[in-house]
Design a protein around this motif. Sequence first.
Motif, mmCIF file in Angstrom:
data_model
loop_
_atom_site.group_PDB
_atom_site.id
_atom_site.type_symbol
_atom_site.label_atom_id
_atom_site.label_comp_id
_atom_site.label_asym_id
_atom_site.label_seq_id
_atom_site.Cartn_x
_atom_site.Cartn_y
_atom_site.Cartn_z
ATOM 1 N N VAL A 22 0.848 -1.182 0.000
ATOM 2 C CA VAL A 22 0.000 0.000 0.000
ATOM 3 C C VAL A 22 0.890 1.241 0.000
ATOM 4 C CG1 VAL A 22 -1.861 -1.181 1.207
ATOM 5 C CG2 VAL A 22 -0.170 0.079 2.518
ATOM 6 N N GLU A 23 0.282 2.408 -0.233
ATOM 7 C CA GLU A 23 1.033 3.656 -0.173
ATOM 8 C C GLU A 23 1.716 3.767 1.183
ATOM 9 O OE1 GLU A 23 1.388 6.043 -2.631
ATOM 10 O OE2 GLU A 23 0.371 4.621 -3.935
ATOM 11 N N LYS A 24 2.831 4.470 1.230
ATOM 12 C CA LYS A 24 3.654 4.539 2.435
ATOM 13 C C LYS A 24 2.850 4.997 3.652
ATOM 14 C CE LYS A 24 7.902 6.552 4.220
ATOM 15 N NZ LYS A 24 8.444 5.352 4.778
ATOM 16 N N LEU A 25 2.973 4.216 4.737
ATOM 17 C CA LEU A 25 2.355 4.533 6.013
ATOM 18 C C LEU A 25 3.458 4.819 7.033
ATOM 19 C CD1 LEU A 25 -0.263 1.649 6.134
ATOM 20 C CD2 LEU A 25 -0.678 4.017 5.520
ATOM 21 N N ASP A 26 3.158 5.668 8.004
ATOM 22 C CA ASP A 26 4.131 5.964 9.054
ATOM 23 C C ASP A 26 4.071 4.868 10.103
ATOM 24 O OD1 ASP A 26 5.011 8.297 7.883
ATOM 25 O OD2 ASP A 26 3.436 9.499 8.818
ATOM 26 N N ALA A 27 4.831 3.804 9.889
ATOM 27 C CA ALA A 27 4.886 2.685 10.824
ATOM 28 C C ALA A 27 6.221 1.978 10.661
ATOM 29 C CB ALA A 27 3.734 1.719 10.571
ATOM 30 N N GLU A 28 6.718 1.450 11.748
ATOM 31 C CA GLU A 28 7.984 0.719 11.720
ATOM 32 C C GLU A 28 7.723 -0.742 11.352
ATOM 33 O OE1 GLU A 28 11.072 1.942 12.232
ATOM 34 O OE2 GLU A 28 10.179 3.934 12.353
ATOM 35 N N ALA A 29 8.760 -1.399 10.822
ATOM 36 C CA ALA A 29 8.654 -2.822 10.504
ATOM 37 C C ALA A 29 8.402 -3.594 11.797
ATOM 38 C CB ALA A 29 9.925 -3.310 9.825
ATOM 39 N N GLY A 30 7.444 -4.502 11.753
ATOM 40 C CA GLY A 30 7.071 -5.275 12.926
ATOM 41 C C GLY A 30 5.913 -4.657 13.691
ATOM 42 N N GLY A 31 5.556 -3.440 13.379
ATOM 43 C CA GLY A 31 4.444 -2.760 14.049
ATOM 44 C C GLY A 31 3.101 -3.225 13.525
ATOM 45 N N THR A 32 2.046 -2.778 14.197
ATOM 46 C CA THR A 32 0.687 -3.152 13.808
ATOM 47 C C THR A 32 -0.066 -1.906 13.354
ATOM 48 O OG1 THR A 32 0.701 -4.916 15.439
ATOM 49 C CG2 THR A 32 -1.425 -4.265 14.591
ATOM 50 N N VAL A 33 -0.842 -2.056 12.286
ATOM 51 C CA VAL A 33 -1.652 -0.973 11.743
ATOM 52 C C VAL A 33 -3.104 -1.445 11.730
ATOM 53 C CG1 VAL A 33 -2.055 0.468 9.715
ATOM 54 C CG2 VAL A 33 0.253 -0.248 10.274
ATOM 55 N N THR A 34 -4.020 -0.561 12.125
ATOM 56 C CA THR A 34 -5.442 -0.887 12.107
ATOM 57 C C THR A 34 -6.151 0.032 11.115
ATOM 58 O OG1 THR A 34 -5.350 -1.541 14.423
ATOM 59 C CG2 THR A 34 -7.520 -1.106 13.508
ATOM 60 N N PHE A 35 -6.920 -0.561 10.217
ATOM 61 C CA PHE A 35 -7.692 0.190 9.231
ATOM 62 C C PHE A 35 -9.158 0.177 9.663
ATOM 63 C CE2 PHE A 35 -4.104 -1.608 6.851
ATOM 64 C CZ PHE A 35 -3.552 -0.454 6.336
ATOM 65 N N ASN A 36 -9.715 1.350 9.951
ATOM 66 C CA ASN A 36 -11.126 1.459 10.324
ATOM 67 C C ASN A 36 -11.991 1.858 9.138
ATOM 68 O OD1 ASN A 36 -10.701 0.809 13.051
ATOM 69 N ND2 ASN A 36 -9.992 2.887 13.450
ATOM 70 N N ASP A 37 -11.358 2.181 8.016
ATOM 71 C CA ASP A 37 -12.067 2.607 6.820
ATOM 72 C C ASP A 37 -12.404 1.366 5.978
ATOM 73 O OD1 ASP A 37 -13.238 4.423 5.194
ATOM 74 O OD2 ASP A 37 -11.374 5.300 4.424
ATOM 75 N N VAL A 38 -13.328 0.538 6.473
ATOM 76 C CA VAL A 38 -13.718 -0.714 5.814
ATOM 77 C C VAL A 38 -14.988 -0.450 5.013
ATOM 78 C CG1 VAL A 38 -14.363 -3.120 6.166
ATOM 79 C CG2 VAL A 38 -12.694 -2.045 7.680
ATOM 80 N N LEU A 39 -14.902 -0.650 3.706
ATOM 81 C CA LEU A 39 -16.037 -0.336 2.821
ATOM 82 C C LEU A 39 -17.007 -1.492 2.662
ATOM 83 C CD1 LEU A 39 -13.993 1.499 0.068
ATOM 84 C CD2 LEU A 39 -15.187 2.483 2.022
ATOM 85 N N ALA A 40 -16.522 -2.729 2.739
ATOM 86 C CA ALA A 40 -17.390 -3.896 2.586
ATOM 87 C C ALA A 40 -16.764 -5.083 3.298
ATOM 88 C CB ALA A 40 -17.600 -4.226 1.119
ATOM 89 N N VAL A 41 -17.612 -6.006 3.740
ATOM 90 C CA VAL A 41 -17.148 -7.229 4.394
ATOM 91 C C VAL A 41 -17.959 -8.386 3.832
ATOM 92 C CG1 VAL A 41 -16.933 -8.468 6.569
ATOM 93 C CG2 VAL A 41 -16.530 -6.021 6.517
ATOM 94 N N GLY A 42 -17.284 -9.451 3.430
ATOM 95 C CA GLY A 42 -17.950 -10.647 2.924
ATOM 96 C C GLY A 42 -17.621 -11.846 3.784
ATOM 97 N N VAL A 43 -18.678 -12.513 4.317
ATOM 98 C CA VAL A 43 -18.497 -13.685 5.170
ATOM 99 C C VAL A 43 -19.444 -14.771 4.696
ATOM 100 C CG1 VAL A 43 -18.594 -14.585 7.518
ATOM 101 C CG2 VAL A 43 -17.951 -12.213 7.136
#
Length: 183
Positions: A22-43
């Motif tokens: 993905v486009e560059k995010l401000d996070a270190e290698a080994g870190g965790t990122v959470t995306f709250n901008d979820v447009l759709a979910v399929g289960v």
Amino acid sequence: MFAVIRTGGKQYRVTPNAVLKVEKLDAEAGGTVTFNDVLAVGVDGNLTIGSPTVADASVTATVIAQDRLDKVIIFKKRRRQNSRRRNGHRQHVTVLRIGGINANGQSYSAVQAAPVTNSAVETGTVPTEPEAVPVETQAETVPPAALDAAESLAIVSGETPEAVEENREAVEETPKAVEETKE
């Protein structure tokens, strides 16, 4: 199980344990990122589409590395003016591994392999070493297209054509030697 997330002005369809850039995010290698901008979910065949996002849904990912994409050449030319300009650009990206998808009060993550216990090894239910496949069986099953692909990869990775030919001849001679020993 999948989700569609939005980051960096783009939309990505992700599944647990998937690797994406993905486009560059401000996070270190080994870190965790959470995306709250979820447009759709399929289960299990059921699709939940948000308006604009799905409420209480999130996707967690682990940062594997900060990387750069291949170089893109920008070439501008004005005809009949003897005017040319050549520039290159390498886009910065973040490599992610999707850990889990949280939606509808449930958490979905990648299926983990069951840990192997010492008792399973002692009883013999789990092999301690993978079984070796005889060389003649491997050589007989290698299709010619795979040999060509391996040769192309070797040349691209910097090996000399002479070394590639020697390796190819060695692989092609193996089935002949096996047939001679059978007779």
